[in-house]
Structure formats: C-alpha cells, structure tokens
Design a protein around this motif. Structure first.
Motif: not given
Length: 482
Positions: A62-87
């Motif tokens: 949420a903070a990066l969407s404000v300060h870096w202007g990342i898209s929801k797609g980039d946010g999804s990649l950041i979150a999913s990368a962690g979950f891929a590692g968790m799997a």
C-alpha cells in the motif's frame, strides 16, 4: 491441572505397583507444566515474528503504491513471490523435519527469512524486492508446519488441540504488531516502509535462542535411534510436572544431544498407574505409500482442500484490505488504522476457538469458524459505510483466525510420526498455491464486479473449506499415531 488416575476397568487400571508406558504415553499423561509453557512461548514468539513479516508486506504494498506509484500488478507480484517461496518452503521444510529434526529446521527457517526480510529494506526496485520476498517465503513457509508439529508432539493429549490454538494465537500478536508498525512506521514517509522491513532482522537473532533453548521432538529422537537423549527430554518434562520415574535421574544431556553419559534406556519405563492420565488410543494407520497410502489418502485430500480454500480467501482478503480501503477514498493513515482495528478481532477469535476445540472437537470447531468466515466475507463485500466495514471486517477476522487455529491443531494429528512433518508441510505447500493465485485474482475480480464480487468469491471458498473440513476424522483427546 493434575494427572488423574485411570478409571476402574480401563487398560491403565492395575493391581500391580508399576505400569509400562512408552515415552510418548508418558508425555501424553502429563499436565501442562512450565516446560510446556516455555516451549509454547519459544515457538509462539517465532510464530508471531512470522505473522509480523507476512502482515507487513500488505502495508508495504500500500505504501509503495503511494510513494513509488506501483501498479496492482506489481503489488501482486511482490505478494505472490513470497507465497511461491512459502509453497516450496513448506514442502521441503516438512520433509527435512522428518529427516534432520523439528528443532533444527525451525531455527534454520527463522534465520533465512529474518535475514532476507532485513535485506528487503535495502531493495532499490520492484525486481529486487520480488526476489527477496521469494527467499523470505522459503523460510516462512517451512517454519509454520514444523513449529505446529513440534508443539503437537509435546502437548498433553487431553489439551493438545487447545495448546496448538494458543500457538496459532501468537499469529494475531504478530499481525497486530505488523499493523502497528505499518500505521506508525510504514506510513510515516517515503522511506517508512524500509524501516518497517528492517524490523524483520529480529527473527535472525531469535533463531539462535530457538536452537539453543528448545528440546527436540521425542518421537523424532526415537526414530533416529537417539533413545538416551529422548529419555532425558521426557524425564525433564516429568520432573517439571512433579512425576517421578523409578530408576533415579537420567544422566544424558537433552540440550546437546550427548549420549555418552548414563545407562542405555528402553523405549518405556515403569510408572505408578495412579499417576497415569487416561488417554484414548491412537489411530492404527499404516504409512506404506506415505501420505497417499490407503489409510491416509482420504484425510490428505480433505486437508489439502481446506488448506487451498482458506489460503485463497484469507490472503486474497487480508493482503489487499489496506489497498482496497485506499481505493475507496480513505487516506493511507486511515486505511492502516482501520486494518489495525480489524486485526484486533483476531484475539477473541483464537480464544473462542481454543475453548471450543476441546468441547466440540476439531472437526466441528473448524467447520463452524469456516462457515462464520463465509458469512462475514459476504457482509464485508456488501458493506457501504465505515461502521459496516469495521463490523464485517472484525467478524471476518474473528472467524477466519479462529479457523486457522483449529486447522493447525488438526493437521499434525492426522498423520503418524514417520510422515507427520511431510503431511503437514505438503498440505501447507498446496495451500500456498492458492495464496500465490489470490493476489492476482483480487484485482481482476474487483475490476469485473467490484469488492462485492471479490468477497463473494472468498465466501464461496470459505464454504467449500467448511465442507471439506467436515470430512476429516475427529482426533480430540487421542494419542498421536506412531
């Protein structure tokens, strides 16, 4: 709580002065002692630090969407990368726990994800953050099923489910801590998210405490042929409970694993039957074919279904709630404050689940809380005011985290010792596939039909999980299968 005598006519009732119990039975009969409390606290703090890490990433996105202007797609990649590692981490961690020990894997995973989270604070771009989040996920995914397996193998059988829910309740403390850090640190300015992630270095230091201070699983030690060390650990717990075993003190060293001192010990010891609590027998299940053997296949399928559906709904909702609130017009600070309030409802959810799990049993408690999660998700999707958002969000948090507590309690109980780590790790790994999908699914659902459609989908997932949970065998009060 004190050990109770076996009822007349039970297998434990005897006119002799001694009764032979295995080490696992000797642990099962004990009351909850200070030794159990220390183990629960050590495991729980690690669990809370895990939750803090997972929770922080939602605020960072949420903070990066404000300060870096990342898209929801980039946010999804950041979150999913962690979950891929968790799997991957959950699957590998479970296998390693059955081969090199629960305690060793627990400490290693804390070290891996703690260092990787701290390094994430230095990321200069989305790509680097994605890679580091994957490494974080490797450690995080392996730790959770291993910690619940270790605690299950020490908890007294009569209250084992309740103890595991207490362990899972530390997740709420970690998530609340993440919400506090997110609200007051991540939202403080353009570099606030970096300082928030830097807190992740704490688990790296804590891993040393874990490795030196926790006992290894007695069941694992016996399977590894380390009987003297296993005997030392059991007698330490018996001493803490005030239960004496004929034969005097054992001279082995539990912490170091030394087996050079003291006499060799059998896998059982004579015990006064008046000190033996009644523990129902374990399931007689064969492990030929592993977790897909004929005896285990049905419970594996049911557990995997629950894990997949609850991961899809939970991470789909809670990873995106701060960002979706910003999309509704709330400021970043307001969004984080709302999320903090919603998160606080996790604590009574865990407390209620811990009470019910030894009254209604695992299956009914899990089913009830998953059904409540489905209704709460529907309400949140339809909420159109601040009051309704907070009320529905708190109910969703209450029921969903109570369900998580029951799920972690029931998982290790479904499998015998030889495949317990593998079984719980594999189920968690399969569930992480859904958590990888969830961050990408939410933007699509919101764009198609708004938040009502997204949370409606989560409600369906919770309902399917409830149906799958009801197919699992009830293990309340039973000894763990050997």
């Amino acid at each position: 709580m004190n050990p109770t005598a076996s009822p007349a006519g039970s297998p434990d009732s005897s006119t002799t002065t001694a009764h032979t119990l295995t080490r696992s039975q000797r642990l099962d009969r004990l009351p909850f002692t200070r030794k159990h409390g220390k183990l629960l606290g050590a495991s729980g703090i690690g669990w809370a630090l895990d939750a803090m890490d997972v929770g922080l990433i939602s605020f960072v996105i949420a903070a990066l969407s404000v300060h870096w202007g990342i898209s929801k797609g980039d946010g999804s990649l950041i979150a999913s990368a962690g979950f891929a590692g968790m799997a991957i981490g959950a699957s590998v961690g479970g296998l390693l726990a059955d081969r090199i020990g629960r305690r060793s894997v627990f400490a290693l995973t804390l070290l891996v994800y703690g260092l990787a989270t701290g390094a994430s604070a230095l990321a200069m771009g989305v790509g680097a953050l994605i890679v580091l989040r994957f490494v974080v996920g490797l450690g995080l995914g392996a730790e959770l099923p291993v910690a619940s397996t270790l605690m299950s193998e020490f908890a007294p059988a009569r209250i084992r489910g309740r103890v595991i829910v207490w362990l899972e309740a530390f997740w709420a403390l970690g998530w609340i801590l993440a919400a506090v850090i997110g609200t007051f640190v991540a939202a403080s300015g353009p570099t606030g998210w970096r300082w928030a992630l830097a807190v992740g270095l704490v688990p790296a230091a804590y891993s040393l405490v874990i490795r030196l201070g926790m006992p290894e699983s007695v069941r694992y030690l016996e399977r590894a042929g380390r009987h003297q060390q296993a005997e030392t650990v059991v007698r330490d717990f018996e001493l803490s409970a005030g239960v004496t075993v004929p034969g005097g003190e054992f001279a082995g060293t539990a912490a170091t694993g030394s087996e050079s001192a003291g006499p060799a010990s059998d896998a059982s010891a004579p015990v006064d039957p008046a000190a033996v609590g009644t523990v129902p027998a374990a399931d007689d299940v064969r492990t030929d074919g592993g977790i897909w053997s004929r005896a285990l296949r049905r419970r594996t399928l049911g557990l995997w279904a629950v894990w997949f559906c609850i991961n899809l709904a939970y991470y789909g909702a809670f990873i995106w709630i701060p960002t979706l609130l910003v999309d509704r017009g709330f400021t970043l600070t307001q969004s984080f404050a709302f999320t903090l309030i919603i998160t606080l409802a996790q604590i009574p959810g865990y407390a209620t689940a811990a009470w019910l799990i030894e009254i209604l049993g695992r299956r009914w408690t899990l089913t009830l809380f998953l059904g409540g999660s489905a209704l709460a998700a529907t309400g949140y999707g339809l909420a159109d005011s601040e009051t309704m958002i907070l009320a529905a969000g708190c109910l969703l948090s209450f029921f969903n985290l109570g369900a998580w507590g029951a799920l972690y309690a029931i998982g290790p109980e479904l499998y015998p010792t030889a495949v317990r780590g593998t079984g719980t790790g594999a189920a968690a790994a399969f569930g992480r596939l859904a958590s990888m999908l969830a961050p990408f699914l939410v933007p699509i659902l919101v764009a198609t039909g708004g938040q009502a459609l997204a949370f409606g989908a989560f409600a369906i997932a919770f309902a399917l999980a409830a149906a799958a949970a009801f197919t699992l065998p009830e293990q309340r009060g039973r000894a763990l299968a050997e």
